[in-house]
Design a protein around this motif. Structure first.
Motif, PDB file in Angstrom:
ATOM      1  N   GLY A   1     -18.268 -61.161  -5.855  1.00  0.00           N
ATOM      2  CA  GLY A   1     -19.122 -62.081  -5.129  1.00  0.00           C
ATOM      3  C   GLY A   1     -18.825 -63.538  -5.416  1.00  0.00           C
ATOM      4  O   GLY A   1     -19.405 -64.424  -4.773  1.00  0.00           O
ATOM      5  N   ASP A   2     -17.922 -63.802  -6.364  1.00  0.00           N
ATOM      6  CA  ASP A   2     -17.543 -65.171  -6.723  1.00  0.00           C
ATOM      7  C   ASP A   2     -16.145 -65.457  -6.179  1.00  0.00           C
ATOM      8  O   ASP A   2     -15.178 -64.771  -6.523  1.00  0.00           O
ATOM      9  N   ALA A   3     -16.034 -66.480  -5.329  1.00  0.00           N
ATOM     10  CA  ALA A   3     -14.767 -66.793  -4.668  1.00  0.00           C
ATOM     11  C   ALA A   3     -13.696 -67.259  -5.642  1.00  0.00           C
ATOM     12  O   ALA A   3     -12.498 -67.260  -5.299  1.00  0.00           O
ATOM     13  N   ARG A   4     -14.081 -67.627  -6.866  1.00  0.00           N
ATOM     14  CA  ARG A   4     -13.084 -68.061  -7.847  1.00  0.00           C
ATOM     15  C   ARG A   4     -12.268 -66.897  -8.392  1.00  0.00           C
ATOM     16  O   ARG A   4     -11.186 -67.108  -8.965  1.00  0.00           O
ATOM     17  N   VAL A   5     -12.762 -65.682  -8.263  1.00  0.00           N
ATOM     18  CA  VAL A   5     -12.094 -64.505  -8.822  1.00  0.00           C
ATOM     19  C   VAL A   5     -11.006 -64.040  -7.858  1.00  0.00           C
ATOM     20  O   VAL A   5     -11.290 -63.655  -6.721  1.00  0.00           O
ATOM     21  N   ASP A   6      -9.749 -64.063  -8.329  1.00  0.00           N
ATOM     22  CA  ASP A   6      -8.613 -63.656  -7.509  1.00  0.00           C
ATOM     23  C   ASP A   6      -8.221 -62.199  -7.709  1.00  0.00           C
ATOM     24  O   ASP A   6      -7.704 -61.553  -6.791  1.00  0.00           O
ATOM     25  N   ARG A   7      -8.433 -61.688  -8.934  1.00  0.00           N
ATOM     26  CA  ARG A   7      -7.972 -60.325  -9.242  1.00  0.00           C
ATOM     27  C   ARG A   7      -8.871 -59.728 -10.321  1.00  0.00           C
ATOM     28  O   ARG A   7      -9.225 -60.408 -11.295  1.00  0.00           O
ATOM     29  N   VAL A   8      -9.215 -58.458 -10.134  1.00  0.00           N
ATOM     30  CA  VAL A   8      -9.971 -57.711 -11.132  1.00  0.00           C
ATOM     31  C   VAL A   8      -9.195 -56.440 -11.458  1.00  0.00           C
ATOM     32  O   VAL A   8      -9.011 -55.575 -10.594  1.00  0.00           O
ATOM     33  N   ASP A   9      -8.715 -56.346 -12.680  1.00  0.00           N
ATOM     34  CA  ASP A   9      -8.064 -55.127 -13.164  1.00  0.00           C
ATOM     35  C   ASP A   9      -9.124 -54.265 -13.838  1.00  0.00           C
ATOM     36  O   ASP A   9      -9.803 -54.718 -14.764  1.00  0.00           O
ATOM     37  N   VAL A  10      -9.272 -53.039 -13.368  1.00  0.00           N
ATOM     38  CA  VAL A  10     -10.272 -52.121 -13.912  1.00  0.00           C
ATOM     39  C   VAL A  10      -9.566 -50.967 -14.607  1.00  0.00           C
ATOM     40  O   VAL A  10      -8.692 -50.320 -14.018  1.00  0.00           O
ATOM     41  N   VAL A  11      -9.928 -50.736 -15.853  1.00  0.00           N
ATOM     42  CA  VAL A  11      -9.375 -49.612 -16.614  1.00  0.00           C
ATOM     43  C   VAL A  11     -10.490 -48.607 -16.840  1.00  0.00           C
ATOM     44  O   VAL A  11     -11.515 -48.925 -17.453  1.00  0.00           O
ATOM     45  N   GLU A  12     -10.284 -47.398 -16.321  1.00  0.00           N
ATOM     46  CA  GLU A  12     -11.291 -46.340 -16.414  1.00  0.00           C
ATOM     47  C   GLU A  12     -10.638 -45.084 -16.975  1.00  0.00           C
ATOM     48  O   GLU A  12      -9.583 -44.650 -16.507  1.00  0.00           O
ATOM     49  N   LEU A  13     -11.270 -44.510 -17.988  1.00  0.00           N
ATOM     50  CA  LEU A  13     -10.712 -43.342 -18.663  1.00  0.00           C
ATOM     51  C   LEU A  13     -10.818 -42.075 -17.830  1.00  0.00           C
ATOM     52  O   LEU A  13      -9.932 -41.213 -17.879  1.00  0.00           O
ATOM     53  N   GLU A  14     -11.896 -41.935 -17.041  1.00  0.00           N
ATOM     54  CA  GLU A  14     -12.193 -40.678 -16.357  1.00  0.00           C
ATOM     55  C   GLU A  14     -11.628 -40.662 -14.932  1.00  0.00           C
ATOM     56  O   GLU A  14     -12.180 -41.307 -14.030  1.00  0.00           O
ATOM     57  N   PRO A  15     -10.568 -39.916 -14.688  1.00  0.00           N
ATOM     58  CA  PRO A  15     -10.027 -39.859 -13.325  1.00  0.00           C
ATOM     59  C   PRO A  15     -10.998 -39.241 -12.330  1.00  0.00           C
ATOM     60  O   PRO A  15     -10.989 -39.605 -11.150  1.00  0.00           O
ATOM     61  N   LEU A  16     -11.859 -38.328 -12.775  1.00  0.00           N
ATOM     62  CA  LEU A  16     -12.835 -37.727 -11.862  1.00  0.00           C
ATOM     63  C   LEU A  16     -13.767 -38.777 -11.281  1.00  0.00           C
ATOM     64  O   LEU A  16     -14.069 -38.766 -10.080  1.00  0.00           O
TER      65      LEU A  16
END
Length: 226
Positions: A81-96
């Protein structure tokens, strides 16, 4: 009968049996259960959003952010929701969990999963921190468990210990913010965070769950120059 949960999906995850449940029909509350233990739901999401807000409020240019723990996507949604954010890398352990959200099983997550700024990796956040390039991120937000004092997965204890915190600090640009969500206060975490990153602030948010008030905590530090 309406309060009885409906199980939408179930499977063997990395941390054990993972179940996605819903209460109250199509527009009701979605819950994630791990080994029979409640982990999160869509009923009260203010502290997940606060985890993003602490970065957005304290950094002038939060262009690239790492989020450890996808959850139901509310932290990431707030970042987007913030226009300053260009990229968000998300690391999640659970593939399900990633698969269920990509399949649209939790409607509130649709925007997060389809935004081109979001890049999801199924991995252990500790490995991602160890492999991250130096000073890559303006913010690192960790919500990988219920905090060091109330773990769902014992192996996650190392996320809150000095080696992982130092790895996170190395991946932050100077002035970058490291913030961690915790279901309970932890003086030990505050000390380790101060030693590894910089001066620590503890935020306490009181929320109402099932008719009772509960305090949740966010610990944050801004990376000091080396």
């Amino acid at each position: 009968m309406d309060d009885l949960p409906e199980t939408l999906a179930r499977g063997d995850g990395i941390a054990g049996e993972l179940a996605l449940r819903r209460r109250g029909g199509q527009d009701g509350v979605y819950e994630l259960i791990v080994n029979g233990t409640f982990l999160m739901d869509t009923a009260e999401t203010s502290t997940e959003r606060l985890l993003a807000d602490v970065l957005l409020d304290r950094h002038d240019s939060p262009r690239r952010v790492l989020v450890g723990g996808l959850g139901f996507g509310f932290t990431v949604d707030t970042l987007l929701g913030d226009a300053r954010v260009d990229r968000v890398d998300v690391v999640e352990l659970e593939p399900l969990l990633v698969d269920w959200l990509r399949d649209g099983m939790v409607p509130a997550a649709d925007v997060v999963m389809n935004d081109p700024r979001v890049h999801i990796e199924v991995a252990d956040i500790r490995d991602a921190l160890d492999d991250a390039a130096p000073e890559l991120y303006d913010g690192i937000l960790l919500d990988t468990d219920n905090g060091p004092g109330f773990l769902v997965r014992d192996e996650n204890a190392r996320v809150y210990e000095p080696p992982a915190l130092r790895a996170a600090a190395d991946a932050l640009a100077v002035g970058g913010v490291l913030a961690l969500w915790s279901a309970a206060p932890s003086d030990r975490l505050a000390v380790a965070l101060a030693d590894s990153v910089g001066d620590v602030t503890e935020l306490v948010r009181t929320v109402t769950r099932q008719g009772r008030e509960v305090d949740y905590h966010i610990y944050l530090a801004q990376r000091r120059p080396r």
